[in-house]
Design an enzyme around this catalytic site. Structure first.
Site, PDB file in Angstrom:
ATOM      1  N   PHE A   1       5.766  -7.243  18.497  1.00 23.76           N
ATOM      2  CA  PHE A   1       5.197  -6.868  17.200  1.00 23.76           C
ATOM      3  C   PHE A   1       4.754  -5.404  17.185  1.00 23.76           C
ATOM      4  CE2 PHE A   1       0.977  -6.976  14.829  1.00 23.76           C
ATOM      5  CZ  PHE A   1       1.535  -6.809  13.577  1.00 23.76           C
ATOM      6  N   VAL A   2       3.990  -4.982  18.173  1.00 25.01           N
ATOM      7  CA  VAL A   2       3.543  -3.589  18.242  1.00 25.01           C
ATOM      8  C   VAL A   2       4.661  -2.688  18.732  1.00 25.01           C
ATOM      9  CG1 VAL A   2       1.907  -2.001  19.331  1.00 25.01           C
ATOM     10  CG2 VAL A   2       1.136  -4.261  18.609  1.00 25.01           C
TER      11      VAL A   2
ATOM     12  N   ARG B   1      12.709  -8.364  26.630  1.00 27.21           N
ATOM     13  CA  ARG B   1      13.500  -9.554  26.939  1.00 27.21           C
ATOM     14  C   ARG B   1      14.723  -9.690  26.042  1.00 27.21           C
ATOM     15  NH1 ARG B   1       9.230 -14.503  28.125  1.00 27.21           N
ATOM     16  NH2 ARG B   1       8.278 -13.609  30.006  1.00 27.21           N
TER      17      ARG B   1
ATOM     18  N   VAL C   1      16.463  -4.492  21.073  1.00 28.42           N
ATOM     19  CA  VAL C   1      15.771  -4.011  19.887  1.00 28.42           C
ATOM     20  C   VAL C   1      16.798  -3.386  18.951  1.00 28.42           C
ATOM     21  CG1 VAL C   1      13.976  -2.474  19.008  1.00 28.42           C
ATOM     22  CG2 VAL C   1      13.691  -3.573  21.250  1.00 28.42           C
TER      23      VAL C   1
ATOM     24  N   ALA D   1       3.581  -5.098  27.233  1.00 27.60           N
ATOM     25  CA  ALA D   1       4.000  -6.458  27.563  1.00 27.60           C
ATOM     26  C   ALA D   1       2.860  -7.237  28.195  1.00 27.60           C
ATOM     27  CB  ALA D   1       5.189  -6.420  28.522  1.00 27.60           C
TER      28      ALA D   1
ATOM     29  N   ARG E   1       1.165 -11.660  28.627  1.00 27.52           N
ATOM     30  CA  ARG E   1       1.021 -13.024  28.099  1.00 27.52           C
ATOM     31  C   ARG E   1      -0.139 -13.005  27.122  1.00 27.52           C
ATOM     32  NH1 ARG E   1       2.219 -18.395  29.415  1.00 27.52           N
ATOM     33  NH2 ARG E   1       0.555 -19.905  29.034  1.00 27.52           N
ATOM     34  N   ALA E   2       0.137 -13.304  25.869  1.00 30.69           N
ATOM     35  CA  ALA E   2      -0.883 -13.234  24.826  1.00 30.69           C
ATOM     36  C   ALA E   2      -1.436 -14.622  24.541  1.00 30.69           C
ATOM     37  CB  ALA E   2      -0.298 -12.603  23.573  1.00 30.69           C
TER      38      ALA E   2
ATOM     39  N   SER F   1      -7.632  -5.513  25.080  1.00 29.08           N
ATOM     40  CA  SER F   1      -8.041  -6.287  23.906  1.00 29.08           C
ATOM     41  C   SER F   1      -9.537  -6.145  23.683  1.00 29.08           C
ATOM     42  CB  SER F   1      -7.701  -7.767  24.115  1.00 29.08           C
ATOM     43  OG  SER F   1      -8.332  -8.585  23.155  1.00 29.08           O
TER      44      SER F   1
ATOM     45  N   TYR G   1      -7.504 -15.289  28.108  1.00 27.79           N
ATOM     46  CA  TYR G   1      -6.704 -14.094  27.847  1.00 27.79           C
ATOM     47  C   TYR G   1      -7.529 -12.835  28.062  1.00 27.79           C
ATOM     48  CZ  TYR G   1      -4.456 -10.514  24.919  1.00 27.79           C
ATOM     49  OH  TYR G   1      -3.913  -9.348  24.444  1.00 27.79           O
TER      50      TYR G   1
END
Length: 314
Positions: free
Chosen positions: A11-12, A33, A36, A67, A69-70, A112, A137
């Site tokens: 997304f970003v 992955r 684009v 990158a 794991r969100a 974050s 997270y």
């Protein structure tokens, strides 16, 4: 300037690529992955299955590590924190060790605001506030920050840490996408009594800030909180989105203690917190040290999101 972007198809990442392409002064390499689309022919894409198989190219000046794991909805893994640590701590550290070995000039880590905590009571969060992560997270992001600081201490590689709150756009994933879907209906929403203050960051504002962190000498070895200039209530958020969609906003009054109790009864206390509690960010450091101000105001960005959401759904 040779810039490597991890998580480039995210997304970003995709917006950041578009933004840096327009600047025409960066040579971009992408780790992702999947491929684009809509990028310049001179951009080098490298498909990687995970961060552990990625190899930083020689002569890389800047690593932008997006990158990770969100937040995972309905995470059924036996040990969620362990899974977050594997990617967000161990994977990040592996990449950072490569950056150190390859003499990368600057390593920019996307963290974050959850590192600071999930709610502000009296004062907005600042970079100096004691970290109080309340989710797995955020715990993994804080641990990654600590490991990166230890690794790069005394080295020639500069570390920049960015902690954004919720990043929004018309095509945003997760809870913001669910909120947009709800706002697009004509249902009355229970925010008449909501006077909280929450900080958000428009996707356009975030990528603008990232570019400043790539180039500005004062960003070296600093941690920054970044957000739109203005904090708004959930009620105001809905009003701006509705206005962008050309719809009237209809609210109903439900006392917040009753909403809190109802949310707890159905296991949605976290959702209540996100919609009704405050989370404010103080961006004074970014303004003073880097001279940065958000290009878009919150009303401008929210109205634009409402308009664009309808176009996407057409």
């Amino acid at each position: 300037m040779n810039v490597l972007i991890t998580g480039a198809s995210g997304f970003v990442g995709q917006m950041l690529i578009s933004h840096l392409q327009m600047a025409e002064k960066f040579s971009l390499t992408l780790f992702s992955r999947k491929r684009v689309a809509k990028i310049n022919d001179n951009i080098h894409q490298i498909i990687v299955n995970d961060i552990f198989s990625a190899e930083i190219p020689d002569h890389t000046d800047i690593v932008l590590h997006l990158a990770g794991r969100a937040h995972i909805l309905n995470d059924n893994t036996a040990n969620p924190l362990s899974e977050f640590r594997k990617v967000n701590v161990e994977g990040t550290l592996k990449l950072a060790k490569q950056a150190l070995k390859k003499k990368v000039k600057r390593f920019i880590f996307m963290s974050s605001i959850g590192v600071n905590g999930s709610v502000t009571l009296q004062q907005p969060f600042t970079e100096d506030a004691l970290p109080q992560p309340h989710a797995d997270y955020a715990v993994s992001k804080l641990e990654a920050e600590h490991e990166l600081k230890k690794l790069f201490a005394g080295s020639e590689t500069e570390l920049v840490i960015i902690r954004p709150p919720l990043v929004y756009a018309a095509h945003a994933p997760g809870n913001f996408a669910r909120l947009l879907k709800l706002v697009a209906t004509n249902l009355p929403l229970p925010f008449a009594a909501t006077d909280n203050k929450r900080s958000f960051v428009a996707l356009e504002n975030l990528v603008d800030f990232i570019q400043v962190c790539i180039e500005h000498p004062n960003a070296a070895n600093q941690t920054f909180l970044v957000s739109d200039k203005t904090s708004i209530s959930t009620r105001e958020l809905v009003q701006y989105l509705k206005q962008g969609m050309g719809k009237p906003a209809h609210f109903i009054y439900i006392p917040q203690p009753l909403m809190r109790l109802g949310a707890a009864c159905i296991g949605k206390s976290k959702l209540y917190e996100q919609l009704f509690e405050s989370l404010e960010v103080d961006t004074t450091k970014a303004q003073n040290l880097l001279g940065w101000t958000a290009p878009l105001t919150t009303p401008q960005a929210m109205l634009q999101v409402g308009q664009n959401y309808l176009k996407i759904k057409e």
